[in-house]
Write an enzyme that holds these catalytic residues in place. Structure first.
Site, short mmCIF file in Angstrom:
data_model
loop_
_atom_site.label_atom_id
_atom_site.label_comp_id
_atom_site.label_asym_id
_atom_site.label_seq_id
_atom_site.Cartn_x
_atom_site.Cartn_y
_atom_site.Cartn_z
CE LYS A 53 -3.74 -2.53 2.14
NZ LYS A 53 -4.41 -2.99 3.36
CD GLN A 97 -3.43 -4.60 6.54
OE1 GLN A 97 -3.36 -3.63 5.81
NE2 GLN A 97 -3.98 -5.74 6.17
CG ASP A 120 -9.85 -0.71 4.61
OD1 ASP A 120 -9.51 -1.03 3.46
OD2 ASP A 120 -9.21 -1.04 5.62
#
Ligand SMILES: NC(=O)c1ccc[n+]([C@@H]2O[C@H](COP(=O)([O-])OP(=O)(O)OC[C@H]3O[C@@H](n4cnc5c(N)ncnc54)[C@H](OP(=O)(O)O)[C@@H]3O)[C@@H](O)[C@H]2O)c1
Length: 287
Positions: A53, A97, A120
């Site tokens: 990422k 995460q 997200d």
């Protein structure tokens, strides 16, 4: 029949390149997009995902700020960091995460992320907006699957879609996306899970079969209708090799289009994360 391979790597790179002028415009306006990624603990797979990422951000000119926290980080410390990032004007997207260590209440952390920075797409407000057909941020992996279909010229409208998996991050949001009265959707969707009896009954009539179960070898050629499109979201490590949920070799003989693992649905997730981060920055300045 030998299936044509859907090149997710190429499609994801196209999407990332398409974002470049939008990033440049934002940067020119003094609103360079910024993504904060929070990693708790030292799970090797998560470290790889976070590194990928960061690299994608760097390549596009998106500011990437990594917060590497120890396994022992408390709920309060993590919440305080999320709150700081919510307030930070240089940050447009906040990503924590997953998975988080077991002593952390994951739900509380995800709910604490500002819905306007929830790149997200896991916040209940964003999932609720998706359900009613007014999305702000779509969850990256399901959005990536929809884009793969669109950009491969697969007609979704009116088709029978079967999805293996009903998780909050893949199966459920993907179901909600594909049943919308919208472009790239309008499908009839059946969801199979571990309590589904005789899933072959459903899969054999699927025009589009999507596996997101995390179960290697789950989808075999006997379960697939001749000419179906097969998307494999699964990522499983078997004898140090990455494989999906689909028996690629067997199913390739029956399907018309198929995604490989790796190089199929996987790279799309990062491309859509970049797209959401750019969108968050545009949203902030009213573009
Ligand atoms: N970037 C990416 O490409 C990306 C992103 C996210 C996830 N993934 C991969 O996608 C897979 C799914 O991820 P997830 O987070 O959604 O997993 P998850 O939370 O473990 O959910 C798996 C779902 O699949 C169902 N399932 C598992 N085994 C099955 C079987 N044998 N038959 C029918 N249904 C079965 C489960 O049913 P129950 O609900 O009944 O338990 C559950 O709904 C994993 O391999 C993951 O690594 C890839």
């Amino acid at each position: 029949m030998t299936a044509q391979i859907i090149d997710g790597k190429k499609i994801s790179m196209d999407i990332r390149e398409e974002l470049r002028p939008r990033v440049d415009l934002l940067t020119d306006k003094g609103a360079k997009p910024g993504l904060a990624v929070v990693l708790v603990g030292d799970d090797p797979a998560s470290q790889v995902y976070v590194r990928n990422k960061e690299r994608a951000c760097e390549k596009l000119g998106i500011l990437s700020v990594k917060h590497d926290l120890s396994q022992e980080t408390s709920q309060e410390e993590l919440l305080a960091l999320v709150e700081n990032l919510n307030q930070d004007p240089s940050i447009h997207g906040v990503l924590v995460q997953l998975p988080l260590p077991s002593h952390i209440n994951e739900k509380e952390i995800l709910y604490a992320i500002s819905p306007e920075k929830d790149v997200d797409g896991f916040h209940p407000q964003n999932l609720g907006r998706l359900v009613i057909g007014d999305p702000l941020f779509l969850p990256c992996t399901p959005w990536g699957v929809q884009e793969l279909l669109l950009r491969s010229g697969v007609q979704v409208e009116g088709k029978n879609v079967v999805i293996f998996g009903r998780s909050n991050i893949v199966g459920k949001p993907l179901t909600m996306m594909l049943i919308q009265k919208a472009k790239g959707a309008n499908a009839t969707v059946t969801v199979c899970h571990t309590r589904t009896r005789n899933p072959e009954f459903f899969t054999r009539s699927a025009d589009i079969l999507i596996a997101a179960a995390g179960s290697p070898g789950l989808v075999t050629s006997e379960m697939v209708k001749e000419g179906a499109v097969v998307i494999d979201v699964g990522i499983n490590k078997v004898n140090d090799r990455l494989v999906g949920d689909v028996d690629f070799e067997g199913v390739s003989k029956v399907a018309s289009l198929i995604t490989p693992v790796p190089g199929g649905a996987g790279p799309m997730t990062i491309a859509m994360l970049m797209a959401n981060t750019v969108k968050a920055a545009e949203y902030r300045i009213g573009l």
